[in-house]
Design a protein around this motif. Structure first.
Motif, mmCIF file in Angstrom:
data_model
loop_
_atom_site.group_PDB
_atom_site.id
_atom_site.type_symbol
_atom_site.label_atom_id
_atom_site.label_comp_id
_atom_site.label_asym_id
_atom_site.label_seq_id
_atom_site.Cartn_x
_atom_site.Cartn_y
_atom_site.Cartn_z
ATOM 1 N N THR A 22 -47.909 -12.110 0.650
ATOM 2 C CA THR A 22 -47.950 -13.452 -0.111
ATOM 3 C C THR A 22 -49.074 -12.912 -1.221
ATOM 4 O O THR A 22 -48.620 -13.120 -2.456
ATOM 5 C CB THR A 22 -48.208 -14.622 0.507
ATOM 6 N N ALA A 23 -50.069 -12.485 -0.937
ATOM 7 C CA ALA A 23 -50.885 -12.538 -2.035
ATOM 8 C C ALA A 23 -50.537 -11.316 -2.963
ATOM 9 O O ALA A 23 -50.851 -11.655 -4.176
ATOM 10 C CB ALA A 23 -52.353 -12.131 -1.476
ATOM 11 N N LEU A 116 -50.941 -20.176 -7.050
ATOM 12 C CA LEU A 116 -51.889 -20.852 -5.924
ATOM 13 C C LEU A 116 -52.400 -19.893 -5.140
ATOM 14 O O LEU A 116 -53.629 -19.920 -4.894
ATOM 15 C CB LEU A 116 -50.738 -21.591 -5.003
ATOM 16 N N VAL A 117 -51.748 -18.659 -4.577
ATOM 17 C CA VAL A 117 -52.297 -17.785 -3.835
ATOM 18 C C VAL A 117 -52.730 -16.525 -4.627
ATOM 19 O O VAL A 117 -51.906 -16.027 -5.135
ATOM 20 C CB VAL A 117 -51.351 -17.585 -2.687
ATOM 21 N N PHE A 137 -57.439 -14.612 1.087
ATOM 22 C CA PHE A 137 -56.856 -14.965 -0.418
ATOM 23 C C PHE A 137 -57.444 -16.244 -0.939
ATOM 24 O O PHE A 137 -58.061 -16.875 -0.245
ATOM 25 C CB PHE A 137 -55.370 -15.217 -0.251
ATOM 26 N N ARG A 138 -57.597 -16.415 -2.283
ATOM 27 C CA ARG A 138 -58.109 -17.579 -3.024
ATOM 28 C C ARG A 138 -56.785 -18.407 -2.848
ATOM 29 O O ARG A 138 -55.741 -18.132 -3.017
ATOM 30 C CB ARG A 138 -58.624 -17.310 -4.212
ATOM 31 N N PHE A 139 -57.323 -19.703 -2.625
ATOM 32 C CA PHE A 139 -56.215 -20.785 -2.463
ATOM 33 C C PHE A 139 -56.498 -21.854 -3.491
ATOM 34 O O PHE A 139 -57.182 -22.376 -3.387
ATOM 35 C CB PHE A 139 -56.083 -21.425 -1.159
ATOM 36 N N GLU A 142 -60.660 -23.844 -5.870
ATOM 37 C CA GLU A 142 -61.727 -24.289 -5.123
ATOM 38 C C GLU A 142 -62.005 -23.662 -3.549
ATOM 39 O O GLU A 142 -63.161 -23.662 -3.008
ATOM 40 C CB GLU A 142 -61.633 -25.656 -4.603
ATOM 41 N N LEU A 143 -60.916 -22.908 -3.051
ATOM 42 C CA LEU A 143 -60.870 -22.499 -1.651
ATOM 43 C C LEU A 143 -60.570 -21.012 -1.511
ATOM 44 O O LEU A 143 -59.849 -20.293 -2.573
ATOM 45 C CB LEU A 143 -59.919 -23.354 -0.750
ATOM 46 N N VAL A 144 -61.019 -20.541 -0.393
ATOM 47 C CA VAL A 144 -60.778 -19.300 0.248
ATOM 48 C C VAL A 144 -60.363 -19.249 1.357
ATOM 49 O O VAL A 144 -60.934 -20.018 2.508
ATOM 50 C CB VAL A 144 -62.102 -18.068 -0.015
#
Length: 426
Positions: A22-23, A116-117, A137-139, A142-144
């Motif tokens: 996906t990433a 998004l990813v 991955f980064r989401f 703000e998020l990992v």
């Protein structure tokens, strides 16, 4: 572009393939990608596998459960045992709650070409370790996320993921535990989570808008922009986020809500959370909104300093609560006009909570499937030595010296690794 992964066999190997797939699809412009969450056909039944797959689905571009035409392959949560079903439901409800964040990130994808990813190396192309965590991955901004894609260890009763955190301060999205990555090259670490949790990290200053999900009735599946919002805010740095909404029609103008957080915690100056009046298509959002702001990973606020709130220039009543388990200060206000500003202020400033090392070690050891005597020795070492206990954990392996020796000790390697994560977080 939209992509589909084809028929997915229900195996751990298939799940392990999907985060990297996906990433890296983002490298060729496929950022809006759908997998067969839970697997499609063939393979085998493994309840833990299905729970971990649901958790990956919650942090995927599209969360699409899938089954084949078989009486045995249904992915509905009620087909699984209680703990697995609960983990599945939590993942689905979290995905539903994240709609304001997801919608905003998809605006970013459409307008700026940022999916998004993203692979970790997109933002750190010159850092070798960023290429060595293919499952992470980064989401969004703000998020990992570092999903668990292998079976839980039988002794630790937790699953493991290998993670890399870029330089800075990071907080567990769910319980606010703080991780410090001080080196410019970032930090590699093992992260261990029980079946009800997946490793997700929020950067210092992160702001993640969520919607309050209805418990029953038609509102559960409402597609209207939410009247009640829950915003997670993480300490340690200033942050900002522009939440974007619209009327759900093609090329409709957006309604933009600018949210900001002023940390101010280092010198006891005020900490503040602010929401600006909605700009753009104001008709797309409710006239009045309820805001619940969760400052996660912070210490309790001194009652003398108080918490204050204003809508525009008018003071408003705020409900304040603190949850020790997630180290979260929650401030709730209701009936705030979307055309007015909102300010929530902690005059004495917020402080980052200390990681509860001993209680977290106790929780891990309590559930670990291992010798009682070794549990006692490990907890004693954590209590007496703190981080120095790391050097002692793997020495706790002693066989019998005589017949019926009850003082045998054995430290499973996975339990030692999970304890090391707790001791080394910050």
């Amino acid at each position: 572009p939209v992509g589909f992964s084809g028929d997915t066999i229900v195996t751990w190997e298939s799940l392990a393939f999907q985060p990297q797939f996906t990433a890296t699809a983002s490298n060729i412009g496929y950022g809006w990608w759908s997998h067969d969450i839970g697997g499609h056909m063939f393979g085998y039944r493994n309840e833990e596998l299905e729970a971990r797959w649901y958790q990956l689905g919650a942090f995927s571009p599209i969360n699409r459960l899938h089954s084949s035409n078989s009486p045995f392959s249904g992915k509905e949560p009620w087909n699984f045992n209680r703990d697995v079903s609960a983990a599945m439901v939590d993942a689905l409800r979290l995905r539903h709650a994240m709609m304001p964040y997801l919608y905003t990130m998809n605006y970013r994808a459409a307008e700026a070409g940022r999916p998004l990813v993203e692979p970790m190396y997109w933002q750190n192309p010159d850092t070798p370790d960023a290429y060595e965590v293919p499952d992470e991955f980064r989401f969004g901004t703000e998020l990992v996320v570092a999903p668990i894609v292998s079976p839980d260890d039988a002794a630790a009763c937790r699953g493991r993921a290998d993670a890399w955190l870029p330089q800075g301060e990071w907080f567990d999205f769910f319980d606010g535990r703080r991780y410090v990555s001080s080196d410019a090259a970032g930090r590699r670490l093992e992260v261990w989570r029980s079946l009800d949790r997946t490793p997700v990290f929020a950067k210092a200053g992160a702001i993640v808008p969520l919607q309050d999900v209805a418990e029953s009735g038609e509102a559960i599946n409402s597609i209207a922009n939410p009247q009640a919002l829950r915003v997670l805010v993480f300490p340690g740095a200033d942050g900002s986020f522009v939440m974007r909404e619209d009327r759900g029609t093609w090329c409709a103008p957006s309604a933009d809500t600018a949210i900001a957080f002023t940390w101010g915690g280092a010198d006891a100056s005020p900490s503040a959370f602010t929401v600006a009046p909605v700009t753009g298509d104001t008709s797309a959002v409710p006239e009045l909104r309820d805001w619940t702001v969760v400052f996660r990973g912070v210490a309790p606020v001194d009652a003398a300093s108080g918490v204050r709130a204003w809508s525009g220039e008018a003071p408003v009543e705020a409900t304040v609560a603190y949850d020790e388990a997630t180290m979260s200060l929650t401030v709730s206000v209701t009936g705030i006009s979307s055309a007015a500003s909102l300010r929530i202020e902690i005059p004495g400033g917020l402080r980052i909570a200390d990681n509860p090392v001993e209680s977290d070690a106790m929780d891990l050891l309590l559930h670990a499937q291992m010798l009682y005597r070794t549990k006692e020795l490990a907890l004693q070492a954590v209590h007496k030595l703190g981080i120095g206990a790391i050097g002692a954990l793997r020495t706790m392996n002693r066989g019998p010296r005589y017949a019926n020796d009850f003082w045998i000790t054995d430290m499973p390697d996975a339990v030692a690794g999970a304890l090391e994560e707790i001791l080394l977080r910050s």
